[in-house]
Design a protein around this motif. Structure first.
Motif, mmCIF file in Angstrom:
data_model
loop_
_atom_site.group_PDB
_atom_site.id
_atom_site.type_symbol
_atom_site.label_atom_id
_atom_site.label_comp_id
_atom_site.label_asym_id
_atom_site.label_seq_id
_atom_site.Cartn_x
_atom_site.Cartn_y
_atom_site.Cartn_z
ATOM 1 N N GLU A 1 -0.777 -0.586 1.211
ATOM 2 C CA GLU A 1 -0.475 0.737 1.745
ATOM 3 C C GLU A 1 0.816 1.283 1.131
ATOM 4 O O GLU A 1 0.920 2.473 0.825
ATOM 5 C CB GLU A 1 -0.347 0.675 3.262
ATOM 6 C CG GLU A 1 -0.178 2.041 3.910
ATOM 7 C CD GLU A 1 -0.162 1.957 5.420
ATOM 8 O OE1 GLU A 1 -0.836 2.784 6.055
ATOM 9 O OE2 GLU A 1 0.540 1.080 5.978
ATOM 10 N N LEU A 2 1.771 0.400 0.920
ATOM 11 C CA LEU A 2 3.027 0.828 0.307
ATOM 12 C C LEU A 2 2.803 1.364 -1.107
ATOM 13 O O LEU A 2 3.373 2.384 -1.490
ATOM 14 C CB LEU A 2 4.013 -0.332 0.291
ATOM 15 C CG LEU A 2 5.431 0.008 -0.171
ATOM 16 C CD1 LEU A 2 6.458 -0.779 0.645
ATOM 17 C CD2 LEU A 2 5.630 -0.323 -1.666
ATOM 18 N N TRP A 3 1.934 0.687 -1.888
ATOM 19 C CA TRP A 3 1.665 1.164 -3.243
ATOM 20 C C TRP A 3 0.990 2.537 -3.221
ATOM 21 O O TRP A 3 1.303 3.407 -4.043
ATOM 22 C CB TRP A 3 0.793 0.171 -4.008
ATOM 23 C CG TRP A 3 1.465 -1.101 -4.417
ATOM 24 C CD1 TRP A 3 1.017 -2.369 -4.199
ATOM 25 C CD2 TRP A 3 2.697 -1.234 -5.137
ATOM 26 N NE1 TRP A 3 1.894 -3.286 -4.725
ATOM 27 C CE2 TRP A 3 2.931 -2.616 -5.304
ATOM 28 C CE3 TRP A 3 3.615 -0.322 -5.645
ATOM 29 C CZ2 TRP A 3 4.052 -3.110 -5.970
ATOM 30 C CZ3 TRP A 3 4.733 -0.807 -6.303
ATOM 31 C CH2 TRP A 3 4.936 -2.174 -6.463
ATOM 32 N N LYS B 1 12.203 5.921 2.661
ATOM 33 C CA LYS B 1 12.085 6.875 3.768
ATOM 34 C C LYS B 1 10.989 7.911 3.524
ATOM 35 O O LYS B 1 10.516 8.559 4.457
ATOM 36 C CB LYS B 1 13.423 7.566 3.998
ATOM 37 C CG LYS B 1 14.483 6.652 4.568
ATOM 38 C CD LYS B 1 15.876 7.224 4.443
ATOM 39 C CE LYS B 1 16.059 8.505 5.228
ATOM 40 N NZ LYS B 1 17.468 8.959 5.181
ATOM 41 N N LYS B 2 10.543 8.050 2.288
ATOM 42 C CA LYS B 2 9.479 8.995 1.963
ATOM 43 C C LYS B 2 8.087 8.431 2.230
ATOM 44 O O LYS B 2 7.096 9.151 2.161
ATOM 45 C CB LYS B 2 9.561 9.391 0.482
ATOM 46 C CG LYS B 2 10.866 10.052 0.074
ATOM 47 C CD LYS B 2 10.877 10.304 -1.433
ATOM 48 C CE LYS B 2 12.204 10.905 -1.883
ATOM 49 N NZ LYS B 2 12.218 11.118 -3.367
ATOM 50 N N LEU B 3 8.017 7.122 2.514
ATOM 51 C CA LEU B 3 6.730 6.448 2.619
ATOM 52 C C LEU B 3 6.291 6.322 4.077
ATOM 53 O O LEU B 3 7.064 5.875 4.922
ATOM 54 C CB LEU B 3 6.816 5.051 1.987
ATOM 55 C CG LEU B 3 7.426 4.990 0.582
ATOM 56 C CD1 LEU B 3 7.408 3.553 0.072
ATOM 57 C CD2 LEU B 3 6.702 5.921 -0.377
ATOM 58 N N ASP B 4 5.056 6.675 4.343
ATOM 59 C CA ASP B 4 4.495 6.561 5.686
ATOM 60 C C ASP B 4 3.650 5.293 5.750
ATOM 61 O O ASP B 4 2.431 5.323 5.587
ATOM 62 C CB ASP B 4 3.650 7.799 6.006
ATOM 63 C CG ASP B 4 3.077 7.762 7.420
ATOM 64 O OD1 ASP B 4 3.585 6.962 8.236
ATOM 65 O OD2 ASP B 4 2.130 8.517 7.699
ATOM 66 N N VAL B 5 4.320 4.169 5.967
ATOM 67 C CA VAL B 5 3.657 2.868 5.982
ATOM 68 C C VAL B 5 3.544 2.388 7.429
ATOM 69 O O VAL B 5 4.544 2.323 8.148
ATOM 70 C CB VAL B 5 4.435 1.834 5.142
ATOM 71 C CG1 VAL B 5 3.765 0.475 5.210
ATOM 72 C CG2 VAL B 5 4.539 2.310 3.692
ATOM 73 N N THR B 6 2.324 2.031 7.826
ATOM 74 C CA THR B 6 2.092 1.598 9.202
ATOM 75 C C THR B 6 1.434 0.220 9.289
ATOM 76 O O THR B 6 1.410 -0.378 10.367
ATOM 77 C CB THR B 6 1.195 2.604 9.944
ATOM 78 O OG1 THR B 6 -0.072 2.693 9.259
ATOM 79 C CG2 THR B 6 1.840 3.988 9.976
ATOM 80 N N GLU B 7 0.880 -0.281 8.193
ATOM 81 C CA GLU B 7 0.193 -1.574 8.215
ATOM 82 C C GLU B 7 1.195 -2.703 8.487
ATOM 83 O O GLU B 7 2.237 -2.788 7.840
ATOM 84 C CB GLU B 7 -0.516 -1.813 6.883
ATOM 85 C CG GLU B 7 -1.096 -3.201 6.701
ATOM 86 C CD GLU B 7 -2.162 -3.553 7.724
ATOM 87 O OE1 GLU B 7 -2.281 -4.737 8.042
ATOM 88 O OE2 GLU B 7 -2.867 -2.635 8.205
#
Length: 246
Positions: A180-182, A166-172
């Motif tokens: 992008e996740l890394w 939930k802390k990750l701003d992943v849009t790809e």
């Protein structure tokens, strides 16, 4: 981490009619809810999924991409208050018997990432040369830029602590979503471990879709997403955290 350890097993699928039942028959045996994200399959995958009453199915009406399927799984895990979500492919290249090990490891870290290159297993496959080259190059760049010690940046067999995701701003939404996740994981300072998994290639000529089947095009796409993710996060080069292998 809550002691109840409520775990979800999530499988993104696209045109997996030939393997879907064999894989799911094993996965459901581990006693956790199983979510299948059908990403707009055009073969018999959806019809086969409808034959089962032991899984949860979410369907994208149109093929939206590997990353989009994973993001749907993350949202489902959050919406239904799971503590851990394990992701794995449905093409027979990931061994379901490792699910308990991934869940156990994720009790004390944020992300458990499978690695096909951390340990050599007897009888494992030889990786296609082009895929190995691209994986090694991108993994090396991630390690240099983010301070990681990854050995496999693209393995889809992972376990995530839902609160961390939930802390990750992943849009790809495409195949480069893990990059992008890394970047986002480094930015958030998440704790990561790798677990060795056997390297199994059942279809060495499997398509990435369209132009991405060309290795140079795929590598350029990965670099584009990595550069964009770094710029968006405000990161250039950092030692985000210390990784361990187990």
């Amino acid at each position: 981490m809550k002691q109840r350890d409520k775990s979800l097993i999530a499988l993104p699928v696209y045109n997996e009619a030939s393997t879907i039942h064999a894989v799911l028959d094993q996965v459901v045996g581990y006693g956790h809810p199983v979510l299948v994200v059908n990403d707009g399959s055009t073969d018999d995958t959806l019809e086969l999924l409808r034959q089962r009453d032991d899984i949860i199915v979410v369907t994208h009406e149109k093929n939206s991409g590997y990353g989009a399927a994973l993001l749907t799984a993350f949202r489902y895990a959050d919406d239904h208050q799971f503590d851990i979500v394990v992701t794995m492919d449905c093409d027979g290249q990931h061994e379901p018997q490792l699910i308990p090990k991934f869940i156990k490891a994720c009790r004390s870290v944020d992300i458990v990432s499978g690695s096909r290159y951390l340990k050599q297993f007897e009888g494992q496959s030889e990786p296609p040369a082009q895929r190995l080259f691209i994986n090694r190059r991108v993994t090396s760049e991630l390690n240099r830029l983010l301070g990681f010690q990854l050995t496999d940046s693209f393995c889809g067999f992972k376990a995530y602590r839902v609160e961390a995701v939930k802390k990750l701003d992943v849009t790809e939404t495409g195949y480069a979503m893990p990059l992008e996740l890394w970047v986002e994981a480094a930015k958030a300072g998440l704790n990561i471990v790798e677990l060795p998994v056997p390297l199994i290639y059942l279809d060495e000529n499997r398509s990435f879709g369209g132009a991405l089947d060309d290795g140079s095009t795929r590598l350029n796409y990965y670099h584009f997403v990595l550069d964009r993710s770094l710029a968006r996060s405000g990161m250039t080069s950092t030692g985000a955290q210390t990784m361990a292998s187990c």
